[in-house]
Design a protein around this motif. Structure first.
Motif, PDB file in Angstrom:
ATOM      1  N   ASP A  54       0.861  -1.161   0.036  1.00  0.00           N
ATOM      2  CA  ASP A  54       0.155   0.046   0.130  1.00  0.00           C
ATOM      3  C   ASP A  54       0.949   1.191  -0.020  1.00  0.00           C
ATOM      4  O   ASP A  54       0.735   2.279  -0.670  1.00  0.00           O
ATOM      5  CB  ASP A  54      -0.796  -0.280   1.212  1.00  0.00           C
ATOM      6  N   LEU A  57       2.527   1.752  -3.453  1.00  0.00           N
ATOM      7  CA  LEU A  57       1.576   2.336  -4.371  1.00  0.00           C
ATOM      8  C   LEU A  57       0.971   3.732  -4.168  1.00  0.00           C
ATOM      9  O   LEU A  57       1.161   4.565  -5.115  1.00  0.00           O
ATOM     10  CB  LEU A  57       0.222   1.276  -4.262  1.00  0.00           C
ATOM     11  N   ASP A  58       1.208   4.193  -3.004  1.00  0.00           N
ATOM     12  CA  ASP A  58       0.816   5.503  -2.406  1.00  0.00           C
ATOM     13  C   ASP A  58       2.136   6.532  -2.787  1.00  0.00           C
ATOM     14  O   ASP A  58       1.658   7.622  -3.532  1.00  0.00           O
ATOM     15  CB  ASP A  58       0.608   5.781  -0.857  1.00  0.00           C
ATOM     16  N   LEU A  73      -7.588   3.517  -4.554  1.00  0.00           N
ATOM     17  CA  LEU A  73      -8.254   2.470  -4.023  1.00  0.00           C
ATOM     18  C   LEU A  73      -8.517   1.368  -5.086  1.00  0.00           C
ATOM     19  O   LEU A  73      -8.267   1.636  -6.029  1.00  0.00           O
ATOM     20  CB  LEU A  73      -9.566   2.867  -3.381  1.00  0.00           C
ATOM     21  N   ALA A  74      -8.665   0.141  -4.668  1.00  0.00           N
ATOM     22  CA  ALA A  74      -8.984  -0.923  -5.299  1.00  0.00           C
ATOM     23  C   ALA A  74     -10.173  -0.485  -6.223  1.00  0.00           C
ATOM     24  O   ALA A  74     -11.192  -0.204  -5.875  1.00  0.00           O
ATOM     25  CB  ALA A  74      -9.020  -2.322  -4.356  1.00  0.00           C
ATOM     26  N   ARG A 147      -3.715  -3.337  -5.521  1.00  0.00           N
ATOM     27  CA  ARG A 147      -4.589  -2.579  -4.410  1.00  0.00           C
ATOM     28  C   ARG A 147      -5.525  -3.555  -3.971  1.00  0.00           C
ATOM     29  O   ARG A 147      -6.059  -3.463  -2.846  1.00  0.00           O
ATOM     30  CB  ARG A 147      -5.390  -1.258  -5.128  1.00  0.00           C
ATOM     31  N   VAL A 150      -4.107  -5.761  -1.430  1.00  0.00           N
ATOM     32  CA  VAL A 150      -4.056  -5.117  -0.074  1.00  0.00           C
ATOM     33  C   VAL A 150      -5.461  -5.093   0.766  1.00  0.00           C
ATOM     34  O   VAL A 150      -5.555  -5.292   1.787  1.00  0.00           O
ATOM     35  CB  VAL A 150      -3.511  -3.614  -0.531  1.00  0.00           C
ATOM     36  N   LYS A 151      -6.472  -4.744  -0.183  1.00  0.00           N
ATOM     37  CA  LYS A 151      -7.813  -4.591   0.384  1.00  0.00           C
ATOM     38  C   LYS A 151      -8.124  -5.972   0.934  1.00  0.00           C
ATOM     39  O   LYS A 151      -8.573  -5.989   2.124  1.00  0.00           O
ATOM     40  CB  LYS A 151      -8.950  -4.205  -0.636  1.00  0.00           C
TER      41      LYS A 151
END
Length: 189
Positions: A54, A57-58, A73-74, A147, A150-151
């Motif tokens: 996460d 990706l951020d 977000l996903a 993503r 991660v979710k």
């Protein structure tokens, strides 16, 4: 030469569990066509991998020089709540996990290496040699799939036993001895 379980990209890459909270076994699982690979790992490894992915990706999202489309977000429709695919046959237990970004292919790269037992003689050796891994689990994901991973990982980690509000340790159905409550037994909320 190590056995390489490579998925670039997989049709499905998820984390899931087998067993009841408190005695769950966590697995990373990748599928491409008829190939299915499952690697066992610890809950903490799942949590750290998801957190670092996460963050990666951020940082890509915030980088003005990055030309890759990275969702915040996903994306809708990428949610995977299906159970792990059967049969679950553990290839190996995860030891070291690396995470990186490949700017050429615009992929998040996850490499999982088997756990290696270090003996006392290894520690006493003047010139220790890190053994070559017997297997490598390599997964390359586009940002949207990362993503979604991660979710799901956050959901799987949070699905375990509730945490004690005082010490943060998991509370079993029969309670636990809380060090912050002077040894009083705390019960599940």
């Amino acid at each position: 030469m190590p056995v390489l379980h490579s998925f670039d990209p997989p049709e499905r890459f998820v984390v899931g569990t087998v067993g009841e909270p408190g005695s769950r076994t966590f697995f990373l699982q990748a599928r491409a066509e008829s190939r299915l690979v499952s690697v066992a790992l610890e809950k903490q490894q799942v949590a750290v991998l998801a957190e670092r992915m996460d963050e990666l990706l951020d940082s890509l999202l915030a980088d003005p020089a990055n030309q890759t489309s990275v969702p915040a977000l996903a994306p809708e429709g990428t949610d995977d709540s299906a159970p792990l695919e059967q049969p679950i046959e553990e290839e190996f237990r995860a030891g070291t996990i690396t995470l990186s970004w490949d700017p050429d292919d615009q992929r998040v790269v996850i490499e999982v290496f088997p756990f290696v037992e270090i003996t006392e003689s290894d520690l006493e050796s003047e010139d220790p040699v890190e053994p070559e891994p017997e297997e490598i689990f390599l997964v390359r994901l586009p940002p949207a799939a990362a993503r979604a991973f991660v979710k799901r990982a956050a959901r799987v980690v949070d699905a375990g036993r509730p945490s004690c509000p005082f010490c943060g340790q998991p509370i079993s159905p029969d309670g636990h001895l809380c060090v912050r409550a002077n040894g009083f037994r705390r019960r599940e909320p």
